[in-house]
Each structure stands twice: as structure tokens, then as C-alpha cells.
Scaffold this motif. Sequence first.
Motif, PDB file in Angstrom:
ATOM      1  N   ALA A 177      58.988-161.277  -0.979  1.00 40.12           N
ATOM      2  CA  ALA A 177      59.995-161.381  -1.591  1.00 40.12           C
ATOM      3  C   ALA A 177      60.253-162.450  -1.901  1.00 40.12           C
ATOM      4  O   ALA A 177      59.638-163.358  -1.231  1.00 40.12           O
ATOM      5  CB  ALA A 177      61.078-160.564  -1.262  1.00 40.12           C
ATOM      6  N   TYR A 178      60.700-163.629  -3.174  1.00 37.80           N
ATOM      7  CA  TYR A 178      60.898-164.792  -2.783  1.00 37.80           C
ATOM      8  C   TYR A 178      62.648-165.147  -2.449  1.00 37.80           C
ATOM      9  O   TYR A 178      63.783-163.848  -3.608  1.00 37.80           O
ATOM     10  CB  TYR A 178      60.489-165.521  -3.490  1.00 37.80           C
ATOM     11  N   ILE A 179      63.709-165.463  -1.076  1.00 40.01           N
ATOM     12  CA  ILE A 179      64.653-165.753  -1.096  1.00 40.01           C
ATOM     13  C   ILE A 179      64.935-167.244  -1.174  1.00 40.01           C
ATOM     14  O   ILE A 179      64.509-168.015   0.074  1.00 40.01           O
ATOM     15  CB  ILE A 179      65.455-164.890  -0.126  1.00 40.01           C
ATOM     16  N   PRO A 180      65.515-168.170  -2.540  1.00 40.31           N
ATOM     17  CA  PRO A 180      65.706-168.981  -2.358  1.00 40.31           C
ATOM     18  C   PRO A 180      67.254-169.379  -1.572  1.00 40.31           C
ATOM     19  O   PRO A 180      67.828-168.832  -0.886  1.00 40.31           O
ATOM     20  CB  PRO A 180      66.492-169.556  -4.122  1.00 40.31           C
ATOM     21  N   THR A 216      75.019-160.964  -1.102  1.00 35.57           N
ATOM     22  CA  THR A 216      74.238-160.286  -2.059  1.00 35.57           C
ATOM     23  C   THR A 216      72.497-160.037  -2.049  1.00 35.57           C
ATOM     24  O   THR A 216      72.518-158.837  -2.505  1.00 35.57           O
ATOM     25  CB  THR A 216      75.344-160.372  -3.263  1.00 35.57           C
ATOM     26  N   VAL A 217      72.468-161.415  -1.890  1.00 33.96           N
ATOM     27  CA  VAL A 217      70.677-161.599  -2.626  1.00 33.96           C
ATOM     28  C   VAL A 217      70.221-160.584  -1.123  1.00 33.96           C
ATOM     29  O   VAL A 217      69.151-159.594  -1.322  1.00 33.96           O
ATOM     30  CB  VAL A 217      70.053-162.240  -2.834  1.00 33.96           C
ATOM     31  N   LEU A 218      70.064-160.886  -0.110  1.00 33.53           N
ATOM     32  CA  LEU A 218      70.023-160.665   1.050  1.00 33.53           C
ATOM     33  C   LEU A 218      69.842-159.183   1.302  1.00 33.53           C
ATOM     34  O   LEU A 218      69.176-157.908   2.073  1.00 33.53           O
ATOM     35  CB  LEU A 218      69.744-161.396   2.460  1.00 33.53           C
ATOM     36  N   VAL A 219      71.098-158.581   0.862  1.00 30.96           N
ATOM     37  CA  VAL A 219      71.482-157.140   1.589  1.00 30.96           C
ATOM     38  C   VAL A 219      71.392-156.395   0.168  1.00 30.96           C
ATOM     39  O   VAL A 219      70.638-155.479   0.658  1.00 30.96           O
ATOM     40  CB  VAL A 219      72.620-156.655   0.959  1.00 30.96           C
ATOM     41  N   SER A 220      70.240-156.230  -1.298  1.00 31.33           N
ATOM     42  CA  SER A 220      70.227-155.465  -1.262  1.00 31.33           C
ATOM     43  C   SER A 220      67.954-155.856  -0.523  1.00 31.33           C
ATOM     44  O   SER A 220      67.862-154.585  -1.012  1.00 31.33           O
ATOM     45  CB  SER A 220      69.922-156.649  -3.472  1.00 31.33           C
ATOM     46  N   TYR A 221      67.760-156.915  -0.657  1.00 27.36           N
ATOM     47  CA  TYR A 221      66.716-156.695  -0.391  1.00 27.36           C
ATOM     48  C   TYR A 221      66.649-155.749   1.104  1.00 27.36           C
ATOM     49  O   TYR A 221      65.562-155.101   1.028  1.00 27.36           O
ATOM     50  CB  TYR A 221      65.631-157.656   0.328  1.00 27.36           C
ATOM     51  N   ILE A 222      66.846-155.739   2.055  1.00 25.63           N
ATOM     52  CA  ILE A 222      67.504-154.910   3.037  1.00 25.63           C
ATOM     53  C   ILE A 222      67.677-153.345   2.763  1.00 25.63           C
ATOM     54  O   ILE A 222      66.900-153.284   3.335  1.00 25.63           O
ATOM     55  CB  ILE A 222      68.621-155.553   3.716  1.00 25.63           C
ATOM     56  N   LYS A 223      68.595-153.443   1.552  1.00 27.60           N
ATOM     57  CA  LYS A 223      68.072-152.100   1.203  1.00 27.60           C
ATOM     58  C   LYS A 223      67.192-151.045   0.569  1.00 27.60           C
ATOM     59  O   LYS A 223      66.879-150.108   0.519  1.00 27.60           O
ATOM     60  CB  LYS A 223      69.347-151.775   0.222  1.00 27.60           C
ATOM     61  N   ARG A 224      66.969-152.593  -0.506  1.00 29.55           N
ATOM     62  CA  ARG A 224      65.486-151.709  -1.251  1.00 29.55           C
ATOM     63  C   ARG A 224      64.478-151.071   0.163  1.00 29.55           C
ATOM     64  O   ARG A 224      64.210-150.715  -0.201  1.00 29.55           O
ATOM     65  CB  ARG A 224      64.484-152.692  -2.220  1.00 29.55           C
ATOM     66  N   TYR A 225      64.235-151.996   0.955  1.00 27.47           N
ATOM     67  CA  TYR A 225      63.621-152.126   1.995  1.00 27.47           C
ATOM     68  C   TYR A 225      63.364-151.359   3.211  1.00 27.47           C
ATOM     69  O   TYR A 225      62.283-150.370   3.944  1.00 27.47           O
ATOM     70  CB  TYR A 225      62.490-153.407   3.031  1.00 27.47           C
TER      71      TYR A 225
END
Length: 137
Positions: free
Chosen positions: A13-16, A22-31
Motif C-alpha cells: 500500500a501507499y499511504i500519502p 479514513t484511508v488508514l482505517v480502510s487499510y486496517i479493515k482490509r488487512y
Amino acid sequence: KFITRGIDVGGNAYIPKPLSITVLVSYIKRYASNKQKEEFLIVSDYKLNLITNDLLYKTKLLRKLSPSEKSALELLMRNVNEVVSKKQLTRQLWGHPLEKENTASLNNILSKLRALLKEDQSVKIDTVRGIGYRLCC
């Protein structure tokens, strides 16, 4: 340039910055949901941990594989006794068809995997000339 290079070598992933919660929470849910998925691939007495990239023979840890080694071995293990084309392998590894500059890298990865699979003589990676490779078991 750095983002694509990071992804090419195994980044997920790339987190700008600045960081978006909200983007961080989405990545956490995905992983977190990925943990529910398959963790191991097993061929004969070899076991590939898809989460940690560890390759085991019986209960012995052979090595933690690089992202490229893990991707190549995963594709071969998912298609055991079937021919995997060079095109399939290079798409899995680099996201594009085989290019001249990737040939040595592909050969290097397969050479390393062959060396790791020497524990069991019944398991080997065969070259199917002009087409690709087959993990035989």
C-alpha cells in the motif's frame, strides 16, 4: 517513481501524508480481513506461509522468502504439476510481460527456489522449454 518501485518490490500500500484517518482505517479493515484467508500452501512436505513468507520443510524453517520468491513459489504451488508460463510468472512478479531486463531476475529467483526445494527429490521445478515452468510433485 518511488511509489511504483516500492510496489514492485513487494509493498502492499501507499499511504500519502498528511495521513487520512479514513484511508488508514480502510487499510486496517482490509488487512484484518485478510487474516481470515488462507495462510498456508502445502506441496508434499513443503509448507509456504502466505502471511510471513516462511518456507518450511516438514517442521524445519528453510528460509523467509523475499516477496518475489514468495510470489513465484505461490503461483507454482497453486498450479502444481501444471505448466506456468513465463508470461504468468512475470505478470505475478512485476505486473507486465517478460522484458529483456527481467530475464536474469526471473532465472535468479527460480534458481534460488530450486536450491530450497532440494530437501525432497520428488519435488522439483522443471523448465518447459520455450513455454515456462512446472512444479512437479
